[in-house]
Structures are given as C-alpha cells and as structure tokens.
Design a protein around this motif. Structure first.
Motif, PDB file in Angstrom:
ATOM      1  N   THR A 212       3.527  22.895  -9.704  1.00 20.69           N
ATOM      2  CA  THR A 212       3.679  22.177 -10.976  1.00 20.69           C
ATOM      3  C   THR A 212       2.338  22.059 -11.691  1.00 20.69           C
ATOM      4  N   MET A 213       1.272  21.808 -10.923  1.00 24.41           N
ATOM      5  CA  MET A 213      -0.056  21.696 -11.523  1.00 24.41           C
ATOM      6  C   MET A 213      -0.487  23.037 -12.117  1.00 24.41           C
ATOM      7  N   LEU A 214      -0.231  24.131 -11.405  1.00 24.17           N
ATOM      8  CA  LEU A 214      -0.579  25.458 -11.938  1.00 24.17           C
ATOM      9  C   LEU A 214       0.141  25.723 -13.259  1.00 24.17           C
ATOM     10  N   GLU A 215       1.431  25.367 -13.308  1.00 21.19           N
ATOM     11  CA  GLU A 215       2.193  25.542 -14.550  1.00 21.19           C
ATOM     12  C   GLU A 215       1.604  24.678 -15.670  1.00 21.19           C
ATOM     13  N   THR A 216       1.216  23.456 -15.321  1.00 21.19           N
ATOM     14  CA  THR A 216       0.629  22.557 -16.318  1.00 21.19           C
ATOM     15  C   THR A 216      -0.666  23.137 -16.871  1.00 21.19           C
ATOM     16  N   LEU A 217      -1.515  23.667 -15.983  1.00 19.55           N
ATOM     17  CA  LEU A 217      -2.783  24.264 -16.421  1.00 19.55           C
ATOM     18  C   LEU A 217      -2.529  25.464 -17.328  1.00 19.55           C
ATOM     19  N   GLN A 218      -1.511  26.248 -16.999  1.00 18.67           N
ATOM     20  CA  GLN A 218      -1.165  27.386 -17.847  1.00 18.67           C
ATOM     21  C   GLN A 218      -0.690  26.920 -19.225  1.00 18.67           C
ATOM     22  N   LYS A 219       0.167  25.880 -19.231  1.00 14.70           N
ATOM     23  CA  LYS A 219       0.693  25.379 -20.510  1.00 14.70           C
ATOM     24  C   LYS A 219      -0.416  24.784 -21.378  1.00 14.70           C
ATOM     25  N   GLN A 220      -1.377  24.121 -20.728  1.00 14.21           N
ATOM     26  CA  GLN A 220      -2.475  23.539 -21.483  1.00 14.21           C
ATOM     27  C   GLN A 220      -3.353  24.601 -22.149  1.00 14.21           C
ATOM     28  N   ASN A 221      -3.311  25.813 -21.604  1.00 14.48           N
ATOM     29  CA  ASN A 221      -4.116  26.912 -22.146  1.00 14.48           C
ATOM     30  C   ASN A 221      -3.256  27.994 -22.799  1.00 14.48           C
ATOM     31  N   ALA A 222      -2.034  27.611 -23.142  1.00 12.09           N
ATOM     32  CA  ALA A 222      -1.107  28.582 -23.749  1.00 12.09           C
ATOM     33  C   ALA A 222      -1.530  28.940 -25.169  1.00 12.09           C
TER      34      ALA A 222
ATOM     35  N   ARG B 182      -5.962  22.344  -5.081  1.00 10.90           N
ATOM     36  CA  ARG B 182      -5.407  21.356  -4.155  1.00 10.90           C
ATOM     37  C   ARG B 182      -6.478  20.345  -3.745  1.00 10.90           C
ATOM     38  N   LYS B 183      -7.724  20.808  -3.535  1.00 11.91           N
ATOM     39  CA  LYS B 183      -8.818  19.892  -3.207  1.00 11.91           C
ATOM     40  C   LYS B 183      -8.994  18.849  -4.306  1.00 11.91           C
ATOM     41  N   ASN B 184      -8.968  19.322  -5.544  1.00 11.79           N
ATOM     42  CA  ASN B 184      -9.110  18.392  -6.680  1.00 11.79           C
ATOM     43  C   ASN B 184      -7.947  17.406  -6.725  1.00 11.79           C
ATOM     44  N   MET B 185      -6.745  17.907  -6.462  1.00 12.06           N
ATOM     45  CA  MET B 185      -5.569  17.040  -6.480  1.00 12.06           C
ATOM     46  C   MET B 185      -5.637  16.010  -5.352  1.00 12.06           C
ATOM     47  N   ASP B 186      -6.112  16.448  -4.184  1.00  5.33           N
ATOM     48  CA  ASP B 186      -6.263  15.517  -3.057  1.00  5.33           C
ATOM     49  C   ASP B 186      -7.246  14.403  -3.403  1.00  5.33           C
ATOM     50  N   ARG B 187      -8.363  14.778  -4.040  1.00  2.95           N
ATOM     51  CA  ARG B 187      -9.361  13.775  -4.436  1.00  2.95           C
ATOM     52  C   ARG B 187      -8.779  12.810  -5.468  1.00  2.95           C
ATOM     53  N   GLU B 188      -8.063  13.388  -6.427  1.00  2.00           N
ATOM     54  CA  GLU B 188      -7.455  12.564  -7.467  1.00  2.00           C
ATOM     55  C   GLU B 188      -6.431  11.605  -6.873  1.00  2.00           C
TER      56      GLU B 188
ATOM     57  N   GLN C  40       0.839  -1.194   0.000  1.00  2.00           N
ATOM     58  CA  GLN C  40       0.000   0.000   0.000  1.00  2.00           C
ATOM     59  C   GLN C  40       0.875   1.245   0.000  1.00  2.00           C
ATOM     60  N   LYS C  41       0.668   2.090  -0.997  1.00  2.00           N
ATOM     61  CA  LYS C  41       1.436   3.325  -1.098  1.00  2.00           C
ATOM     62  C   LYS C  41       0.719   4.443  -0.337  1.00  2.00           C
ATOM     63  N   SER C  42       1.490   5.382   0.131  1.00  2.00           N
ATOM     64  CA  SER C  42       0.932   6.603   0.710  1.00  2.00           C
ATOM     65  C   SER C  42       1.654   7.789   0.080  1.00  2.00           C
ATOM     66  N   ALA C  43       0.934   8.889  -0.055  1.00  2.00           N
ATOM     67  CA  ALA C  43       1.522  10.094  -0.655  1.00  2.00           C
ATOM     68  C   ALA C  43       0.671  11.286  -0.254  1.00  2.00           C
ATOM     69  N   GLU C  44       1.220  12.481  -0.460  1.00  2.00           N
ATOM     70  CA  GLU C  44       0.445  13.696  -0.194  1.00  2.00           C
ATOM     71  C   GLU C  44       0.766  14.734  -1.250  1.00  2.00           C
ATOM     72  N   VAL C  45      -0.135  15.676  -1.413  1.00  2.00           N
ATOM     73  CA  VAL C  45       0.061  16.774  -2.364  1.00  2.00           C
ATOM     74  C   VAL C  45       0.911  17.847  -1.679  1.00  2.00           C
ATOM     75  N   THR C  46       2.089  18.089  -2.200  1.00  2.44           N
ATOM     76  CA  THR C  46       2.989  19.099  -1.628  1.00  2.44           C
ATOM     77  C   THR C  46       2.791  20.441  -2.326  1.00  2.44           C
ATOM     78  N   ASP C  47       3.381  21.485  -1.758  1.00  2.00           N
ATOM     79  CA  ASP C  47       3.318  22.815  -2.387  1.00  2.00           C
ATOM     80  C   ASP C  47       3.970  22.781  -3.768  1.00  2.00           C
ATOM     81  N   LYS C  48       5.031  22.002  -3.880  1.00  3.54           N
ATOM     82  CA  LYS C  48       5.707  21.894  -5.175  1.00  3.54           C
ATOM     83  C   LYS C  48       4.788  21.231  -6.205  1.00  3.54           C
TER      84      LYS C  48
END
Length: 437
Positions: free
Chosen positions: A140-150, A272-278, A128-136
C-alpha cells in the motif's frame, strides 16, 4: 530594603518594597551624569560636564524616572531571590511614595507558580497499542508513493475515485447563489474529501464536457454558521478529466527517495525500515498522549494567567510563521481567543510534567538522549553529520534532553498505572497518531 508580601487572590501576589532615599539618590545622580554627558547646551562648551544645578534643571525629571524604574526592577528581583519566590511572568510596578528626600516605596504585582501535588499514578488508565508493518502495508505504501509522484494525463473516459477533474461550479441555497460557493477552473481529486459530503461522489462517472447538478447538504459542523445543515444545489461543468499515470518502480524512482539501488527488494527493505521507525514513534506518541491525558484528568491545577498569555504569544508567532506572514503580519493582530484553550492546555501539561520531574528527581538519561538522537540520525543519509550537529550545539541538544525527560516521566507513570494491551494495525495507528491532540 523593606519587603512585605500579600496574597490578593489565587496565585497573585503584591509585594511592597521600601528603598532608602540615600540609595535612590545615588542612582539618580548616576543616571543624571549618564544622560547629561555629551549633551549640547547653549552657553556651555561641548564635551565639558554640565554644572550639577544645570544638569538637574534640564534632565532631572528624566533621570529620576529612569532611576526609579531601574531601582524597582533591581529591588524586586533581589527580593524574589531572597524570598525564594517562584515567579510566573513579569511584574507590574506602581510607585506609592515618590517624593524628593523620602524613602521610595512601590508595589509590584505578579503571579507565582502553583504548588502542584500530583495524584497517585495508579489511578491513571492507559491502553497500549501494538502493531506491525505487514507485507500488505508495504505494498500500500509503494502504491501511495507512486500516486504521489503520478503524472496527470487528460482522458475522455469517465472519472473514477483517485482521478482529477477540472470543474466550474456555482452553489445555491434556497435558490440563491451564496458567497464563496462558486469557482472556475477548480482542480479536484475525487476521493480526497476536500469538498462537502456528496459533492465528489456526485462527479464519479462524469466525463469531460458533461454538466451535473448535485444535491448535497452542508454538515452540522461547517465553518460558516449560515450554511450549517443547509441543503444546497451545485451546478457543475466538468471541463477536464485527468487520469494518474504511475511512475515505474525503477532505479530513477528509487533514487528520488534517496535510495541508491536498482533492485526493488532492496528499495522495499529501506521503505519498510522507515515504516517501522514511523510506527514505533507513533505507538510511543499515542501512549505518551494517554499518559498526559491521564495526568490532566487526575490533577486540578491552578494556572497563572501570565503563563497562558506567554503561551498565546508563542502560538501566535507559530501561526504567523506557519502561514508565511513574516514581517507583513503582526502576531498581536491575531485574536487571543483563537489560542486560549490550546495555550491553557499546554501550560497545564507543562506544570504537571515539571511537577513529575521534580517529585521523582529526574535528570535527562544519557542513554535516552542518545536513543532520541539516533532516531533522528537514522532518517538522514549521513547519520554522523546529525550526531555531530547535536554534539556541537548545546541549545539543540537541550531540546532533546527535554524530550528525554518527558519520556522518563511517561515511563514512571506507566510503571504505576493500570496498563492494558490491544492489537491494532499500522494504518490505524498512523491515522490516530496524526489526529490533533
């Protein structure tokens, strides 16, 4: 009605059924009346019943054929119910005695579900893996969203990873151009991995108007047999280099993701909420997949061929829908071999899950069903609309109940299995969860 059942091989059974002649004749008479009713026959008034002798002479063969088929179906399914047979797939019928005045006898060939005796869950190993969403991860997700809408703008500068180039190219193997190895006006994002290894790297640093010669090698697992592991040379002309212009992180950008705010921190909170759910869903799915793999490895299951055929048909339908074939493509034209392995695996998993549900006498947990519906509802702007949808659509809710049962099986296995824990990262978990099972 006389019934006997013979095991021919594995899960195949042959049922022999005898039907009294009088019972069949009664059905033939009923069919004859139905078929002849309203038929226009020269010499007879329309709307009046035909004399039995005329009706039998004209429609007797058809009436007998349809009556026998109906009788075989009805008799077979009654026998299945009476004998408590777990039928897998539809039967094939073969009349063995079909003569006027004699009892009807026929054989029905079919398959039954296997008896699955599950191995002890304690033999299954799960990490069983465990992980958390970090600030980094969030940045990275914000940059990805920007690139997807570039927005892409032409540039005279050299191309870098993440830039888009428009190219003309022609490929050669052993000095000869090969089929499918050329294109004009092809748009390629560098670093996307959409071309064979070395191709995109060779265009980093190129400028618009520049010509490049790329020496590359096709991978061993390339989809075309004749090109596997072959060295190749591509002559490439870069016609355009485009640089991404990232959108600003402002109210308009936030609104495009359904977040009504002008505050960046509020937007980050929602992302972050969406990332936590994902992440939670991905971790659960990875654990579930390990449990399923463990069940498959620990249990040998004899699989009815008819169930595999049914699953192949479902996969064919899905493939046609996925690729937009619609009514233009007959799913049956797709070769069964393309789907056989996947179909067999799905059937095996289904049999094992059902066996686990029956062995543990599981029923859908209302709490688990509600939890799964809430997870879906949380991704919509109006959660109540989703809740009401499931509350008023029993068929859709039954699908959620089936998922709940699967989750409950996983919990049962985990309670007995050898479970170890390991830490991972958000990126690793999401990447692994998105890989084909």
């Amino acid at each position: 009605m006389q019934v006997s059942i013979e095991t021919t091989s594995g899960l195949q059974r042959v049922m022999t059924i005898g039907v009294p002649a009088a019972e069949l004749e009664e059905k033939i008479t009923t069919e004859l009346k139905r078929i002849s009713k309203g038929q226009k026959v020269n010499g007879f008034r329309k709307g009046k019943p035909l004399p039995p002798s005329v009706a039998k002479r004209m429609f007797g063969k058809q009436a007998r054929y349809e009556a026998i088929y109906q009788q075989m179906q009805q008799s077979f399914f009654k026998a299945v119910q009476d004998e408590e047979i777990k039928l897998a797939g539809m039967p094939s019928f073969e009349p063995t005695v079909d003569e006027d005045g004699k009892d009807l006898e026929f054989k029905a060939t079919f398959e039954v579900y296997p008896d699955v005796a599950l191995a002890d869950f304690s033999a299954i190993e799960v990490e069983q893996k465990s992980a958390e969403v970090t600030d980094k991860d969030l940045e990275t997700m914000l940059e990805t969203l920007q690139k997807q809408n570039a927005q892409w703008e032409e540039s005279t500068e050299a191309a870098e990873d993440g830039d888009q180039v428009v190219i003309d190219f022609e490929g050669f193997v052993d000095g000869e151009a090969f089929e499918g190895g050329s294109a004009t006006g092809y748009s390629l994002t560098l670093g996307s991995g959409s071309m064979i290894p070395g191709f995109e790297d060779g265009l980093v640093g190129a400028k618009a108007g520049e010509e490049k010669t790329l020496d590359v090698t096709f991978p061993e697992d390339y989809h075309k047999e004749e090109l596997k592991s072959k060295p190749a040379q591509f002559k490439v002309t870069v016609t355009t280099v485009k640089k991404p212009q990232l959108p600003e992180l402002n109210e308009e950008f936030f609104k495009s993701f359904g977040v009504e705010t002008s505050d960046l921190e509020e937007f980050k909170t929602e992302i972050r909420k969406n990332m936590d759910r994902e992440l939670a869903r991905a971790l659960r799915n990875l654990t579930k997949q390990q449990v399923i793999n463990g069940l498959v490895a620990a249990n040998e299951v004899e699989v009815p061929a008819s169930l595999i055929d049914q699953e192949i048909d479902r996969l064919r339908q899905q493939a046609v829908q996925q690729f937009g074939g619609g009514q233009q493509l007959d799913p049956n034209q797709l070769p069964a071999e393309l789907f056989k392995d996947q179909a067999e695996k799905r059937v095996v998993i289904g049999l094992l899950m059902n066996a686990a549900i029956e062995a543990n006498e599981l029923t859908p947990s209302a709490e688990k069903v509600e939890q799964l519906i809430e997870e879906v509802a949380a991704t919509y702007q109006d959660p109540d609309e989703v809740r009401n949808y499931y509350a008023n659509n029993p068929q859709q809710k039954s699908q959620v109940e089936a998922l709940a049962l699967e989750e409950q099986v996983v919990e049962k296995v985990l309670a007995a299995a050898k479970v170890s824990q390991s830490e991972s990262s958000y990126e690793e978990v999401i990447r692994e969860a998105n890989q084909p099972a």
